[in-house]
Design a protein around this motif. Structure first.
Motif, PDB file in Angstrom:
ATOM      1  N   ASP A  48      47.132 -76.460 -18.436  1.00 14.05           N
ATOM      2  CA  ASP A  48      48.489 -75.930 -18.604  1.00 14.05           C
ATOM      3  C   ASP A  48      48.414 -74.668 -19.451  1.00 14.05           C
ATOM      4  O   ASP A  48      47.494 -74.480 -20.256  1.00 14.05           O
ATOM      5  CB  ASP A  48      49.408 -76.962 -19.262  1.00 14.05           C
ATOM      6  N   LYS A  49      49.368 -73.785 -19.266  1.00 13.76           N
ATOM      7  CA  LYS A  49      49.344 -72.485 -19.935  1.00 13.76           C
ATOM      8  C   LYS A  49      49.461 -72.576 -21.457  1.00 13.76           C
ATOM      9  O   LYS A  49      48.699 -71.899 -22.160  1.00 13.76           O
ATOM     10  CB  LYS A  49      50.434 -71.582 -19.356  1.00 13.76           C
ATOM     11  N   PRO A  50      50.404 -73.364 -22.005  1.00 12.38           N
ATOM     12  CA  PRO A  50      50.502 -73.402 -23.474  1.00 12.38           C
ATOM     13  C   PRO A  50      49.186 -73.784 -24.152  1.00 12.38           C
ATOM     14  O   PRO A  50      48.810 -73.191 -25.167  1.00 12.38           O
ATOM     15  CB  PRO A  50      51.590 -74.455 -23.720  1.00 12.38           C
ATOM     16  N   ALA A  78      44.231 -62.220 -16.902  1.00 12.88           N
ATOM     17  CA  ALA A  78      45.304 -61.241 -17.044  1.00 12.88           C
ATOM     18  C   ALA A  78      46.633 -61.940 -17.296  1.00 12.88           C
ATOM     19  O   ALA A  78      47.400 -61.558 -18.184  1.00 12.88           O
ATOM     20  CB  ALA A  78      45.387 -60.375 -15.789  1.00 12.88           C
ATOM     21  N   THR A  79      46.908 -62.974 -16.510  1.00  9.53           N
ATOM     22  CA  THR A  79      48.153 -63.724 -16.678  1.00  9.53           C
ATOM     23  C   THR A  79      48.231 -64.341 -18.070  1.00  9.53           C
ATOM     24  O   THR A  79      49.228 -64.186 -18.783  1.00  9.53           O
ATOM     25  CB  THR A  79      48.264 -64.833 -15.615  1.00  9.53           C
ATOM     26  N   LEU A  80      47.185 -65.031 -18.477  1.00  9.52           N
ATOM     27  CA  LEU A  80      47.171 -65.653 -19.800  1.00  9.52           C
ATOM     28  C   LEU A  80      47.163 -64.603 -20.905  1.00  9.52           C
ATOM     29  O   LEU A  80      47.758 -64.795 -21.968  1.00  9.52           O
ATOM     30  CB  LEU A  80      45.950 -66.561 -19.938  1.00  9.52           C
ATOM     31  N   GLY A  81      46.517 -63.480 -20.633  1.00 15.41           N
ATOM     32  CA  GLY A  81      46.426 -62.424 -21.623  1.00 15.41           C
ATOM     33  C   GLY A  81      47.779 -61.911 -22.077  1.00 15.41           C
ATOM     34  O   GLY A  81      47.957 -61.568 -23.256  1.00 15.41           O
ATOM     35  N   LEU A  82      48.744 -61.864 -21.179  1.00 16.77           N
ATOM     36  CA  LEU A  82      50.081 -61.397 -21.535  1.00 16.77           C
ATOM     37  C   LEU A  82      50.684 -62.266 -22.635  1.00 16.77           C
ATOM     38  O   LEU A  82      51.181 -61.748 -23.650  1.00 16.77           O
ATOM     39  CB  LEU A  82      50.982 -61.414 -20.299  1.00 16.77           C
ATOM     40  N   SER A  83      50.630 -63.569 -22.466  1.00 22.70           N
ATOM     41  CA  SER A  83      51.201 -64.483 -23.464  1.00 22.70           C
ATOM     42  C   SER A  83      50.346 -64.554 -24.723  1.00 22.70           C
ATOM     43  O   SER A  83      50.870 -64.774 -25.818  1.00 22.70           O
ATOM     44  CB  SER A  83      51.366 -65.880 -22.861  1.00 22.70           C
ATOM     45  N   VAL A  85      48.748 -61.982 -25.999  1.00 23.91           N
ATOM     46  CA  VAL A  85      49.150 -60.796 -26.754  1.00 23.91           C
ATOM     47  C   VAL A  85      50.499 -61.024 -27.426  1.00 23.91           C
ATOM     48  O   VAL A  85      50.694 -60.679 -28.602  1.00 23.91           O
ATOM     49  CB  VAL A  85      49.211 -59.553 -25.842  1.00 23.91           C
ATOM     50  N   LYS A  86      51.435 -61.604 -26.700  1.00 25.29           N
ATOM     51  CA  LYS A  86      52.757 -61.873 -27.276  1.00 25.29           C
ATOM     52  C   LYS A  86      52.636 -62.742 -28.526  1.00 25.29           C
ATOM     53  O   LYS A  86      53.281 -62.461 -29.557  1.00 25.29           O
ATOM     54  CB  LYS A  86      53.643 -62.563 -26.238  1.00 25.29           C
ATOM     55  N   GLU A  87      51.829 -63.782 -28.472  1.00 26.77           N
ATOM     56  CA  GLU A  87      51.653 -64.674 -29.610  1.00 26.77           C
ATOM     57  C   GLU A  87      50.998 -63.945 -30.781  1.00 26.77           C
ATOM     58  O   GLU A  87      51.388 -64.133 -31.943  1.00 26.77           O
ATOM     59  CB  GLU A  87      50.817 -65.885 -29.199  1.00 26.77           C
ATOM     60  N   LEU A  88      50.011 -63.115 -30.496  1.00 23.58           N
ATOM     61  CA  LEU A  88      49.333 -62.375 -31.555  1.00 23.58           C
ATOM     62  C   LEU A  88      50.266 -61.339 -32.191  1.00 23.58           C
ATOM     63  O   LEU A  88      50.161 -61.066 -33.396  1.00 23.58           O
ATOM     64  CB  LEU A  88      48.081 -61.700 -30.999  1.00 23.58           C
ATOM     65  N   GLU A  89      51.171 -60.801 -31.414  1.00 25.44           N
ATOM     66  CA  GLU A  89      52.171 -59.897 -31.983  1.00 25.44           C
ATOM     67  C   GLU A  89      53.103 -60.650 -32.929  1.00 25.44           C
ATOM     68  O   GLU A  89      53.450 -60.158 -34.007  1.00 25.44           O
ATOM     69  CB  GLU A  89      52.957 -59.205 -30.864  1.00 25.44           C
ATOM     70  N   VAL A  90      53.504 -61.840 -32.523  1.00 26.40           N
ATOM     71  CA  VAL A  90      54.354 -62.668 -33.379  1.00 26.40           C
ATOM     72  C   VAL A  90      53.632 -62.997 -34.685  1.00 26.40           C
ATOM     73  O   VAL A  90      54.244 -63.033 -35.763  1.00 26.40           O
ATOM     74  CB  VAL A  90      54.760 -63.969 -32.649  1.00 26.40           C
ATOM     75  N   LEU A  91      52.322 -63.204 -34.610  1.00 25.35           N
ATOM     76  CA  LEU A  91      51.526 -63.550 -35.782  1.00 25.35           C
ATOM     77  C   LEU A  91      51.213 -62.334 -36.659  1.00 25.35           C
ATOM     78  O   LEU A  91      50.606 -62.468 -37.722  1.00 25.35           O
ATOM     79  CB  LEU A  91      50.222 -64.218 -35.351  1.00 25.35           C
ATOM     80  N   GLU A 163      54.887 -71.482 -12.828  1.00 27.21           N
ATOM     81  CA  GLU A 163      54.772 -70.092 -12.402  1.00 27.21           C
ATOM     82  C   GLU A 163      55.815 -69.181 -13.050  1.00 27.21           C
ATOM     83  O   GLU A 163      55.671 -67.958 -13.029  1.00 27.21           O
ATOM     84  CB  GLU A 163      54.852 -70.007 -10.880  1.00 27.21           C
ATOM     85  N   ASP A 164      56.874 -69.759 -13.622  1.00 33.05           N
ATOM     86  CA  ASP A 164      57.909 -68.949 -14.268  1.00 33.05           C
ATOM     87  C   ASP A 164      57.721 -68.850 -15.778  1.00 33.05           C
ATOM     88  O   ASP A 164      58.613 -68.391 -16.491  1.00 33.05           O
ATOM     89  CB  ASP A 164      59.296 -69.542 -13.970  1.00 33.05           C
ATOM     90  N   PHE A 165      56.579 -69.279 -16.259  1.00 28.09           N
ATOM     91  CA  PHE A 165      56.324 -69.338 -17.700  1.00 28.09           C
ATOM     92  C   PHE A 165      56.519 -67.983 -18.378  1.00 28.09           C
ATOM     93  O   PHE A 165      57.036 -67.899 -19.496  1.00 28.09           O
ATOM     94  CB  PHE A 165      54.896 -69.841 -17.936  1.00 28.09           C
ATOM     95  N   GLU A 166      56.113 -66.910 -17.715  1.00 24.89           N
ATOM     96  CA  GLU A 166      56.139 -65.578 -18.332  1.00 24.89           C
ATOM     97  C   GLU A 166      57.462 -64.845 -18.156  1.00 24.89           C
ATOM     98  O   GLU A 166      57.610 -63.713 -18.634  1.00 24.89           O
ATOM     99  CB  GLU A 166      55.016 -64.706 -17.755  1.00 24.89           C
TER     100      GLU A 166
END
Length: 241
Positions: A48-50, A78-83, A85-91, A163-166
């Motif tokens: 799973d993605k999370p 690439a798909t996982l990389g987007l999320s 990066v988002k998490e690392l930005e939050v951190l 598939e709609d996770f992002e």
């Protein structure tokens, strides 16, 4: 400069070895891998993605130094990389850029018919042949198939189960997208523009889904270009304005 690499479905930390020799000596080459393969073969697979995103973020955080860094992911990476990066930005520890390849971005239909991780073995093998990049010995060896099929199915489940996770995800970091001209949806590469508030660049190179193996020098040049362009501490702010 640290370069973190996220592999494609079925890949591992060795999947980017073709690129390693093209990198400058002052770039720290850090290919990561999810559990259940490569050096982590004793660990349980994730599906799973999370969980996959959490694993990648933790691996990056463990290896971070004080230098700037970027993330490069191919296909599933690439798909996982987007999320990631988002998490690392939050951190509060954002990369200077996200480079993606073999993928036109989330929200598009990549596969018609049944979900791949639920296919029977015969249909699953045919699907792998269509994707390309599968060694002939894998297709002819029952032993190899039995070993790698669970890894591939877990990775496809990770991608296809939500598939709609992002949806609605936007990162501050610039995105540089690369695809092969024979790939499905290569003409939709601009879709990645919808997921960044920063700058967007793209390039389409000759080849199929695994075009990366024929274009190591070009991909290394793009990585170097992004390192130079966005290594300034204020570069992401400027390109987001």
């Amino acid at each position: 400069m640290q370069i973190f690499l996220l592999h494609f479905a079925g890949g591992n930390c060795y999947s980017f070895d073709f690129l390693r020799k093209q990198m400058d000596k002052d770039m720290k080459f850090l290919p990561l891998e999810l559990p259940g393969r490569g050096k982590r073969y004793r660990e349980s697979l994730l599906a799973d993605k999370p969980s996959a995103i959490k694993d990648y973020v933790a691996a990056i955080r463990r290896q971070r130094n004080k230098e700037a860094y970027l993330i490069y992911g191919h296909s599933m990476g690439a798909t996982l990389g987007l999320s990631v990066v988002k998490e690392l930005e939050v951190l509060g520890d954002p990369p200077i850029a996200l480079i993606v390849s073999g993928n036109a971005g989330p929200g598009l239909k990549y596969h018609e018919g049944p979900k791949r991780y639920l296919m029977n073995d015969e249909d699953f093998l045919q699907e792998l042949v269509k994707l390309g990049g599968v060694p002939q010995e894998f297709l002819e060896s029952a032993e190899l198939y039995e070993h790698f099929a669970p890894i591939l199915r877990a990775d496809f489940e990770t991608l296809e189960k939500d598939e709609d996770f992002e949806a609605g995800t936007k990162i501050q970091a610039p995105i540089y997208a690369i695809m092969g001209d024979e790939e499905k949806l290569a003409d939709r590469i601009d879709n990645w523009k919808n997921f960044t508030l920063g700058h967007f660049d793209k390039q389409v190179l000759p080849g199929n889904h695994f075009f990366i193996h024929q274009h190591a020098a070009a991909i290394a040049a793009i990585i170097k270009q992004c390192c130079m362009k966005y290594s300034s501490p204020n570069s992401i702010v400027r390109c987001s304005s």
